[in-house]
Design an enzyme around this catalytic site. Structure first.
Site, mmCIF file in Angstrom:
data_model
loop_
_atom_site.group_PDB
_atom_site.id
_atom_site.type_symbol
_atom_site.label_atom_id
_atom_site.label_comp_id
_atom_site.label_asym_id
_atom_site.label_seq_id
_atom_site.Cartn_x
_atom_site.Cartn_y
_atom_site.Cartn_z
ATOM 1 N N GLU A 1 42.005 7.025 -61.173
ATOM 2 C CA GLU A 1 40.836 7.902 -61.174
ATOM 3 C C GLU A 1 39.569 7.311 -61.783
ATOM 4 O O GLU A 1 38.469 7.557 -61.269
ATOM 5 C CB GLU A 1 41.160 9.218 -61.897
ATOM 6 N N ARG B 1 39.923 19.366 -68.759
ATOM 7 C CA ARG B 1 39.534 17.953 -68.712
ATOM 8 C C ARG B 1 38.006 17.807 -68.714
ATOM 9 O O ARG B 1 37.468 16.824 -69.218
ATOM 10 C CB ARG B 1 40.166 17.225 -67.531
HETATM 11 N N1 MTE Z 1 44.326 6.007 -53.932
HETATM 12 C C1 MTE Z 1 44.636 6.227 -52.643
HETATM 13 N N2 MTE Z 1 44.595 5.200 -51.786
HETATM 14 N N3 MTE Z 1 44.980 7.465 -52.189
HETATM 15 C C2 MTE Z 1 45.016 8.555 -53.038
HETATM 16 O O1 MTE Z 1 45.330 9.663 -52.608
HETATM 17 N N4 MTE Z 1 44.649 9.371 -55.331
HETATM 18 C C3 MTE Z 1 43.966 9.146 -56.604
HETATM 19 C C4 MTE Z 1 44.269 7.754 -57.137
HETATM 20 N N5 MTE Z 1 44.063 6.769 -56.111
HETATM 21 C C5 MTE Z 1 44.676 8.345 -54.407
HETATM 22 C C6 MTE Z 1 44.356 7.022 -54.813
HETATM 23 C C7 MTE Z 1 44.313 10.114 -57.612
HETATM 24 S S1 MTE Z 1 43.531 11.605 -57.604
HETATM 25 C C8 MTE Z 1 45.226 9.850 -58.591
HETATM 26 S S2 MTE Z 1 45.550 10.962 -59.818
HETATM 27 C C9 MTE Z 1 45.961 8.573 -58.642
HETATM 28 O O2 MTE Z 1 45.642 7.729 -57.544
HETATM 29 C C10 MTE Z 1 47.457 8.852 -58.672
HETATM 30 O O3 MTE Z 1 48.243 7.729 -58.596
HETATM 31 P P1 MTE Z 1 48.618 6.851 -59.873
HETATM 32 O O4 MTE Z 1 49.027 7.790 -60.956
HETATM 33 O O5 MTE Z 1 49.733 6.029 -59.381
HETATM 34 O O6 MTE Z 1 47.387 6.077 -60.211
HETATM 35 MO MO1 MOS Z 2 44.693 13.120 -59.265
HETATM 36 S S1 MOS Z 2 43.098 14.441 -59.200
HETATM 37 O O1 MOS Z 2 45.124 13.668 -60.846
HETATM 38 O O2 MOS Z 2 45.779 13.900 -58.217
#
Ligand code: MTE
Ligand code: MOS
Length: 752
Positions: free
Chosen positions: A705, A304
């Site tokens: 992200e 990535r």
């Molecule tokens: N938001 C919160 N509150 N807590 C989390 O652990 N993880 C992030 C993001 N937002 C996270 C977060 C990461 S690393 C990812 S990949 C995405 O949420 C995953 O969830 P989604 O695919 O539903 O967006």
């Molecule tokens: Mo998010 S770093 O892809 O869990």
């Protein structure tokens, strides 16, 4: 709609791993981990620990019935060290005791004699010594070698970005409970229930159907529990397997910080070439990723970095090479952005260097090179770009030039305080870059009372994915959201799940839920049509009422559901979704890996106190490409959280490993994360709302992200503020820009 967890969150009623009521007879685990980063285990003395009252058993590698192997991508990581240790914090022995206190006290009585071996902590040194996790990879477009002669300006440099501790509020943990016929249920604080299941089966030498993994929610994961939750789940399962007793392990903060991997530090080189018009003609980058002692997710993270090495710019000639370097740090892992931010930082540094040398604002170069629709990324995909739209809208709303002038006039009239401003456009690809992982399933049940239950592979970790799943069902069925319940993520209900990661959970699981609901809805419509003696295509359900040919009927949701049941028609559906059109050929490093990209632009302004080196982030003003957001409150929360987390990585969070590979910033007293006083005084995020067709759920683009990468702007804003005070300062491109580094740069060469 509010996050469905908000009520129980604020009342302290939400259930995390440590809130699950324990079964009578539950035992507690603690790990004895390596005190040295690299060495040969000469002897391990567990006698004194094993003899302590309350200690039940101590397990070592020799107690593993299956394979002592937890590596997900590359089989290079032992669960428990056998003959050698590869990082400080590597689990060596597992103590099981009647209480947590006894388990931890017993750990202190274990004695290991370990013959030290040379320790590598620097990725460039690892590369020199041939310590690579996988062979290097190169992404190329055009021909950089030939293109340099067309460049009027060429700049080279080196950058460093440090790692980042995930600091999820809930530490890692698991609770394994024996079931009949030798099966084991593992409650795990994991983003990847299937990874825990698969690895437990492998380590125990049992079939996957013997292992049930259940996850209610996480108190944050941020990537840190995508792969690294597995260790604790499998360790508990190992003890349960042997002792036939429930076993729980919930890590202390310092155990967690010491034993788990973090965001990958990177050291990188760049070379950038521009023409007179400030168009970037050629760009070369070499990335040295500090992978730590085992592969973990490093190969995917490295990939990535390459995908995002040109951020949101079009560059016709690119050559980027990445090395995943094996060092003796804990295996580094996924962290929000997944290597993307590390790649973007380097091109932003290259642009900043060009701007400084050419005496133009970096924003001029940034703007001139934004991707437009049809431009090709180095990996072959064509952009469907919102980059210029985001930038222009930012300018319309906030007036970039005026903000820059305000900073300049502040700096002209203030001696000891200086402001800095930086723009940060972003472009982030949505999909797992490993194409096969882009699949998801959803199981939807409609009960005879009209209530609805949903299970998917998505894990709720604060990002609101459960709320979004609920919204999908409520919208398709057109029923009151209060009728719908989202269940735990469980490998007995939903199999072969991809981890909740890559920001793709809402899209993939949401689309599967949409399909499941639509299938059930079609059956319901057919029943209504039969009863009303018409055809299903003129039936609609709106707000729980059945309409035929646009006219209200006497049928409602409850009556329709019950009649469908009475007719012995299926009210459940397990649906499968995989996004169309994505593919990637790693032998050519070309393809169409992403369903779509998310764009945005942020302006960050900071003020530096030039006596003390401390600083404040005044504001982050952004236009973010949400598509058409299905939940503005949640999506805004993701932006604010991501921005602050990104600023933390770029400014104050300083991970320190010493030369012996020991983590020095091993507690919250020595590792500073943003608190309420360090968040920007103002965060404004405007939606770039587009109705464009895309592959997002209800066209609501993934948001998890991308906003983190706006935080990179804080680094460059600080740099600009320092330069305003000390124009002669030669500041290395070395993040985080801590107050100490700011202070040293302010006074780097004597100023008046
Ligand atoms: N938001 C919160 N509150 N807590 C989390 O652990 N993880 C992030 C993001 N937002 C996270 C977060 C990461 S690393 C990812 S990949 C995405 O949420 C995953 O969830 P989604 O695919 O539903 O967006
Ligand atoms: Mo998010 S770093 O892809 O869990």
């Amino acid at each position: 709609m509010k996050n469905i967890d908000s009520y129980t969150h604020v009342r302290g009623e939400s259930v995390y791993l440590d809130d699950i009521p324990v079964v009578n007879g539950t035992l507690y685990a603690a790990v004895f981990d390596s005190p040295v980063a690299h060495g040969k285990i000469i002897s391990l003395d567990i006698n004194e620990a094993a003899g302590m009252p309350g200690v039940v058993r101590i397990f070592t590698a020799s107690d593993i019935p299956g394979e002592n192997q937890i590596g997900g991508i590359v089989p290079d990581e032992e669960l428990l060290a056998d003959s050698h240790v590869h990082f400080c914090g590597m689990p060596i022995a597992l103590v099981i005791a009647e209480s947590e206190e006894v388990a931890r006290a017993a750990v202190k009585k274990i004695k290991a004699v370990i013959e030290p071996l040379p320790v590598i902590t620097d990725p460039r040194e690892a590369k020199e010594k041939g310590e690579l996790i996988i062979p290097p990879r190169t992404f190329q477009i055009g021909n950089t070698t030939a293109a340099w002669k067309d460049c009027d300006h060429i700049f080279e440099g080196r950058t460093e970005t440090n790692g980042q501790e995930h600091l999820y509020i809930e530490t890692q943990g698991a609770y394994a409970v024996p079931q009949e016929h030798g099966a084991i249920r593992i409650y795990s604080s994991t983003q990847g229930p299937t990874a825990v299941q698969r690895t437990a089966a492998r380590v125990l030498g049992v079939a996957m159907n013997q292992i049930e993994v259940d996850t209610t929610r996480l108190g944050g994961g941020f990537g840190g529990k995508e792969d690294q939750a597995t260790t604790w789940g499998v360790l508990c399962a190992l003890a349960t397997f042997h002792l036939k007793k429930p076993v729980k392990y919930s890590l202390h903060r310092m155990e967690d910080m010491r034993m788990t991997g973090k965001r990958h530090p990177y050291s990188s080189d760049f070379k950038i070439g521009l023409n007179k018009g400030l168009k970037i003609i050629a760009y070369e980058a070499t990335f040295y990723q500090n992978a730590g002692a085992a592969a973990d997710l490093s190969p995917a993270v490295m990939e990535r970095t390459l995908f995002h090495c040109t951020n949101s710019y079009f560059v016709p000639h690119v050559k980027a090479t990445a090395y995943s370097c094996r060092t003796h740090l804990p295996p580094n892992t996924a962290f929000r952005g997944f290597g993307g931010p590390q790649g973007m930082f380097v091109i932003e540094a290259a642009i900043a260097k060009a701007a400084e040398q050419l005496h133009v604002p970096a924003s001029v170069i940034q703007q001139k090179n934004l991707l437009t629709t049809g431009d090709e990324f180095p990996y072959g995909q064509k952009a469907d770009s919102e980059a210029t739209e985001c930038w222009n809208r930012t300018d319309e709303l906030f007036d970039i030039q005026q903000l820059q002038q305000e900073v300049a006039s502040f700096n002209a009239s203030n001696k000891l305080y200086k402001k800095g401003i930086a723009l940060m456009p972003i472009c982030f690809g949505i999909s797992f870059t490993k194409t096969l992982m882009n699949q998801a399933r959803s199981l939807v049940h409609v009960y005879t009372d009209g209530s609805v239950g949903i299970s998917t592979g998505a894990v709720e970790m604060g990002q609101g994915v459960n709320t979004k799943m609920l919204q999908v069902a409520a919208k398709i069925f057109s029923v009151d959201p209060a009728r719908i319940k989202v269940n735990t993520t469980n490998t007995y209900r939903i199999t072969n799940t991809s981890p909740t990661a890559a920001s793709a959970a809402a899209d993939l699981n949401g689309k599967a839920t949409e399909i499941a609901c639509a299938t059930i809805l079609q059956r319901l419509k057919q029943v209504a049509a039969d009863e009303l003696k018409t055809s299903a295509d003129v039936i609609e359900i709106k707000n729980e009422t059945v309409y035929a040919n646009g006219k209200k009927t006497a049928w409602d949701w409850n009556k329709l559901v019950m009649s469908t049941y009475v007719k012995r028609i299926n009210l459940s559906e397990l649906a499968h979704y995989t996004p169309p059109g994505i593919h990637y050929d790693a032998t050519k490093e070309k393809g169409h890996p992403f369903s779509y990209h998310v764009y945005g632009t942020a302006i960050t302004t900071v003020t530096v106190d030039c006596l003390r080196g401390i600083y404040e982030v005044d504001s982050v003003k952004a236009v973010h490409d949400f598509g058409s957001s299905m939940n503005t409150m949640i999506d805004m929360g993701q932006c604010e959280g991501g921005i602050v987390q990104g600023i933390g990585w770029m400014t104050m969070e300083e991970l320190v490993y010493d030369k012996e590979g020991k983590l020095r910033s091993n507690a919250l007293s020595t590792y500073k994360v943003p608190d309420i006083y360090s968040v920007p005084k103002e965060i404004i995020v405007h939606p770039l709302a587009t109705e464009k067709d895309n592959l997002a759920i209800f066209r609501s683009k993934a948001v998890g992200e991308p906003p983190l990468m706006y935080g990179i702007g804080a680094y460059f804003a600080l740099r600009n503020a320092v330069k305003a005070f000390n124009p002669a300062a030669d500041i290395p491109y070395d993040a985080p820009m801590t107050p100490e580094k700011v202070l040293m740069s302010l006074y780097q060469t004597p100023v008046l």
